[in-house]
Design a protein around this motif. Sequence first.
Motif, PDB file in Angstrom:
ATOM      1  N   MET A   1       0.851  -1.193   0.000  1.00 29.42           N
ATOM      2  CA  MET A   1       0.000   0.000   0.000  1.00 29.42           C
ATOM      3  C   MET A   1       0.887   1.243   0.000  1.00 29.42           C
ATOM      4  O   MET A   1       1.780   1.367   0.834  1.00 29.42           O
ATOM      5  CB  MET A   1      -0.925   0.001   1.234  1.00 29.42           C
ATOM      6  N   SER A   2       0.624   2.169  -0.929  1.00 26.37           N
ATOM      7  CA  SER A   2       1.437   3.371  -1.029  1.00 26.37           C
ATOM      8  C   SER A   2       1.134   4.322   0.124  1.00 26.37           C
ATOM      9  O   SER A   2       0.127   4.176   0.836  1.00 26.37           O
ATOM     10  CB  SER A   2       1.165   4.080  -2.359  1.00 26.37           C
ATOM     11  N   ALA A   3       2.005   5.315   0.287  1.00 30.93           N
ATOM     12  CA  ALA A   3       1.809   6.308   1.348  1.00 30.93           C
ATOM     13  C   ALA A   3       0.502   7.062   1.139  1.00 30.93           C
ATOM     14  O   ALA A   3      -0.211   7.384   2.108  1.00 30.93           O
ATOM     15  CB  ALA A   3       2.996   7.270   1.378  1.00 30.93           C
ATOM     16  N   LEU A   4       0.158   7.352  -0.131  1.00 29.84           N
ATOM     17  CA  LEU A   4      -1.075   8.069  -0.430  1.00 29.84           C
ATOM     18  C   LEU A   4      -2.298   7.234  -0.066  1.00 29.84           C
ATOM     19  O   LEU A   4      -3.278   7.752   0.496  1.00 29.84           O
ATOM     20  CB  LEU A   4      -1.113   8.425  -1.918  1.00 29.84           C
ATOM     21  N   GLN A   5      -2.233   5.943  -0.341  1.00 32.37           N
ATOM     22  CA  GLN A   5      -3.350   5.067   0.015  1.00 32.37           C
ATOM     23  C   GLN A   5      -3.490   4.941   1.525  1.00 32.37           C
ATOM     24  O   GLN A   5      -4.599   4.906   2.053  1.00 32.37           O
ATOM     25  CB  GLN A   5      -3.142   3.691  -0.624  1.00 32.37           C
ATOM     26  N   GLN A   6      -2.354   4.887   2.224  1.00 33.01           N
ATOM     27  CA  GLN A   6      -2.393   4.833   3.683  1.00 33.01           C
ATOM     28  C   GLN A   6      -3.023   6.091   4.258  1.00 33.01           C
ATOM     29  O   GLN A   6      -3.818   6.029   5.205  1.00 33.01           O
ATOM     30  CB  GLN A   6      -0.971   4.640   4.228  1.00 33.01           C
ATOM     31  N   LEU A   7      -2.671   7.238   3.668  1.00 33.55           N
ATOM     32  CA  LEU A   7      -3.258   8.501   4.121  1.00 33.55           C
ATOM     33  C   LEU A   7      -4.762   8.499   3.892  1.00 33.55           C
ATOM     34  O   LEU A   7      -5.531   8.958   4.749  1.00 33.55           O
ATOM     35  CB  LEU A   7      -2.614   9.667   3.385  1.00 33.55           C
ATOM     36  N   ALA A   8      -5.190   7.963   2.750  1.00 38.43           N
ATOM     37  CA  ALA A   8      -6.615   7.907   2.446  1.00 38.43           C
ATOM     38  C   ALA A   8      -7.357   7.047   3.465  1.00 38.43           C
ATOM     39  O   ALA A   8      -8.454   7.403   3.917  1.00 38.43           O
ATOM     40  CB  ALA A   8      -6.832   7.355   1.043  1.00 38.43           C
ATOM     41  N   VAL A   9      -6.767   5.922   3.841  1.00 43.09           N
ATOM     42  CA  VAL A   9      -7.374   5.050   4.845  1.00 43.09           C
ATOM     43  C   VAL A   9      -7.525   5.783   6.176  1.00 43.09           C
ATOM     44  O   VAL A   9      -8.565   5.686   6.851  1.00 43.09           O
ATOM     45  CB  VAL A   9      -6.542   3.770   5.026  1.00 43.09           C
ATOM     46  N   VAL A  10      -6.509   6.539   6.548  1.00 43.15           N
ATOM     47  CA  VAL A  10      -6.551   7.306   7.802  1.00 43.15           C
ATOM     48  C   VAL A  10      -7.664   8.353   7.747  1.00 43.15           C
ATOM     49  O   VAL A  10      -8.432   8.516   8.703  1.00 43.15           O
ATOM     50  CB  VAL A  10      -5.187   7.976   8.074  1.00 43.15           C
ATOM     51  N   VAL A  11      -7.746   9.073   6.621  1.00 41.69           N
ATOM     52  CA  VAL A  11      -8.762  10.118   6.484  1.00 41.69           C
ATOM     53  C   VAL A  11     -10.163   9.515   6.543  1.00 41.69           C
ATOM     54  O   VAL A  11     -11.056  10.049   7.210  1.00 41.69           O
ATOM     55  CB  VAL A  11      -8.563  10.894   5.168  1.00 41.69           C
ATOM     56  N   VAL A  12     -10.367   8.396   5.859  1.00 40.28           N
ATOM     57  CA  VAL A  12     -11.670   7.740   5.886  1.00 40.28           C
ATOM     58  C   VAL A  12     -12.014   7.284   7.305  1.00 40.28           C
ATOM     59  O   VAL A  12     -13.154   7.437   7.765  1.00 40.28           O
ATOM     60  CB  VAL A  12     -11.695   6.539   4.910  1.00 40.28           C
ATOM     61  N   GLY A  13     -11.031   6.751   8.016  1.00 40.66           N
ATOM     62  CA  GLY A  13     -11.256   6.334   9.400  1.00 40.66           C
ATOM     63  C   GLY A  13     -11.595   7.507  10.305  1.00 40.66           C
ATOM     64  O   GLY A  13     -12.507   7.419  11.137  1.00 40.66           O
ATOM     65  N   LEU A  14     -10.874   8.613  10.146  1.00 42.61           N
ATOM     66  CA  LEU A  14     -11.152   9.807  10.951  1.00 42.61           C
ATOM     67  C   LEU A  14     -12.535  10.363  10.641  1.00 42.61           C
ATOM     68  O   LEU A  14     -13.241  10.833  11.546  1.00 42.61           O
ATOM     69  CB  LEU A  14     -10.086  10.871  10.690  1.00 42.61           C
ATOM     70  N   ALA A  15     -12.924  10.297   9.366  1.00 37.35           N
ATOM     71  CA  ALA A  15     -14.265  10.751   8.992  1.00 37.35           C
ATOM     72  C   ALA A  15     -15.324   9.902   9.689  1.00 37.35           C
ATOM     73  O   ALA A  15     -16.356  10.417  10.133  1.00 37.35           O
ATOM     74  CB  ALA A  15     -14.445  10.686   7.475  1.00 37.35           C
ATOM     75  N   LEU A  20     -19.407   9.479  14.055  1.00 40.61           N
ATOM     76  CA  LEU A  20     -19.991   8.997  15.304  1.00 40.61           C
ATOM     77  C   LEU A  20     -20.385  10.154  16.214  1.00 40.61           C
ATOM     78  O   LEU A  20     -21.482  10.175  16.798  1.00 40.61           O
ATOM     79  CB  LEU A  20     -18.995   8.094  16.044  1.00 40.61           C
ATOM     80  N   LEU A  21     -19.481  11.113  16.341  1.00 37.16           N
ATOM     81  CA  LEU A  21     -19.740  12.272  17.203  1.00 37.16           C
ATOM     82  C   LEU A  21     -20.880  13.117  16.660  1.00 37.16           C
ATOM     83  O   LEU A  21     -21.757  13.563  17.403  1.00 37.16           O
ATOM     84  CB  LEU A  21     -18.473  13.112  17.340  1.00 37.16           C
ATOM     85  N   ILE A  22     -20.849  13.352  15.341  1.00 38.14           N
ATOM     86  CA  ILE A  22     -21.912  14.138  14.729  1.00 38.14           C
ATOM     87  C   ILE A  22     -23.246  13.403  14.830  1.00 38.14           C
ATOM     88  O   ILE A  22     -24.294  14.013  15.076  1.00 38.14           O
ATOM     89  CB  ILE A  22     -21.581  14.435  13.249  1.00 38.14           C
ATOM     90  N   ALA A  90     -21.647   7.549  10.973  1.00 40.08           N
ATOM     91  CA  ALA A  90     -20.220   7.223  10.854  1.00 40.08           C
ATOM     92  C   ALA A  90     -19.936   6.536   9.524  1.00 40.08           C
ATOM     93  O   ALA A  90     -18.980   6.888   8.817  1.00 40.08           O
ATOM     94  CB  ALA A  90     -19.792   6.327  12.014  1.00 40.08           C
ATOM     95  N   ALA A  91     -20.766   5.565   9.166  1.00 42.10           N
ATOM     96  CA  ALA A  91     -20.562   4.843   7.908  1.00 42.10           C
ATOM     97  C   ALA A  91     -20.728   5.769   6.707  1.00 42.10           C
ATOM     98  O   ALA A  91     -19.940   5.731   5.752  1.00 42.10           O
ATOM     99  CB  ALA A  91     -21.549   3.679   7.815  1.00 42.10           C
ATOM    100  N   LEU A  92     -21.735   6.623   6.743  1.00 44.96           N
ATOM    101  CA  LEU A  92     -21.989   7.538   5.630  1.00 44.96           C
ATOM    102  C   LEU A  92     -20.870   8.564   5.480  1.00 44.96           C
ATOM    103  O   LEU A  92     -20.467   8.908   4.367  1.00 44.96           O
ATOM    104  CB  LEU A  92     -23.335   8.238   5.827  1.00 44.96           C
ATOM    105  N   PHE A  93     -20.353   9.064   6.595  1.00 50.48           N
ATOM    106  CA  PHE A  93     -19.233  10.001   6.545  1.00 50.48           C
ATOM    107  C   PHE A  93     -18.004   9.333   5.926  1.00 50.48           C
ATOM    108  O   PHE A  93     -17.277   9.950   5.150  1.00 50.48           O
ATOM    109  CB  PHE A  93     -18.905  10.520   7.944  1.00 50.48           C
ATOM    110  N   SER A  94     -17.776   8.069   6.278  1.00 48.37           N
ATOM    111  CA  SER A  94     -16.638   7.347   5.704  1.00 48.37           C
ATOM    112  C   SER A  94     -16.811   7.167   4.200  1.00 48.37           C
ATOM    113  O   SER A  94     -15.852   7.319   3.432  1.00 48.37           O
ATOM    114  CB  SER A  94     -16.483   5.982   6.384  1.00 48.37           C
ATOM    115  N   VAL A  95     -18.028   6.848   3.773  1.00 49.18           N
ATOM    116  CA  VAL A  95     -18.296   6.678   2.344  1.00 49.18           C
ATOM    117  C   VAL A  95     -18.056   7.987   1.597  1.00 49.18           C
ATOM    118  O   VAL A  95     -17.433   8.016   0.523  1.00 49.18           O
ATOM    119  CB  VAL A  95     -19.742   6.190   2.123  1.00 49.18           C
TER     120      VAL A  95
END
Length: 279
Positions: A1-15, A20-22, A90-95
Amino acid sequence: MSALQQLAVVVVGLAGVFGLLIGSFLNVVVYRVPAGLSVVRPASSCPQCGHEIRGFDNVPVLSWLVLRGACRDCGNRISARYPLVEAATAALFSVVAGMVLARAAGSGTTLVPTIGMLVVLLYLMAITVSLALIDVDTHRLPDKIVLPAYAVLAVLLTATSAASGDWWALVRAGIGMLVLLAVYFALAVAVPGGMGMGDVKLAGVLGLVLAYLGWGPLAVGAFGGFALGAIFAIGLLAARRAKRGSGIPFGPWMLAGAWLGILCGGPLWDAYTGLIGLT
């Protein structure tokens, strides 16, 4: 997995975590706004015994599971809708985050406009969840949520255009807003009782975002709402769960149609215009 893909996974997880909070806040909005109550004060409390909900009992999804869906103080049952709304948000934000990042990677969009569009669509998703639930519960689309969306989205879309330099998208958004406002207002006047002014006001908000993304998303999103609403109504009639003239909230289908336009409006429109020989 490239660094860009790893960053995308992190962003999706944070979203997802942010969702959840929202989602927890949206539960408050859905309950209090139709009742004319403040969404800030007082703090959340059990409607049965009145005890204020403790901070450690207000963790999205987890607290409901730990407490087994009941108030810690009186044992009153807590609706499963609360954790479901939190988890769904949470799921919709990730999508949404995954979609925005994938499109940015495919089109070569730079970081700042990508962030701008991500914020726009996450905000739209938040009001989508709240308005859909409120409309199902009360057959209303409250002005307290719909009207501020015009100002919020105008600011966000202007900032996104400033970052990308695509000012035509902003002009197109204004045109789309006016077009959908006019169409829905005409329908509301032509068929009294068939469509409420809440639907008309929401149409302008959706037209603003859909047209910013393109004419294809606008066309598919606008038509999709009517198509999905009609399919649902026909299904209810066939199942004898409703009669002709029964009031069916249209807001959720407008919103679902808009997201259909956002997610795949461009390709669907291109395929349609290609099929009929317009391209």
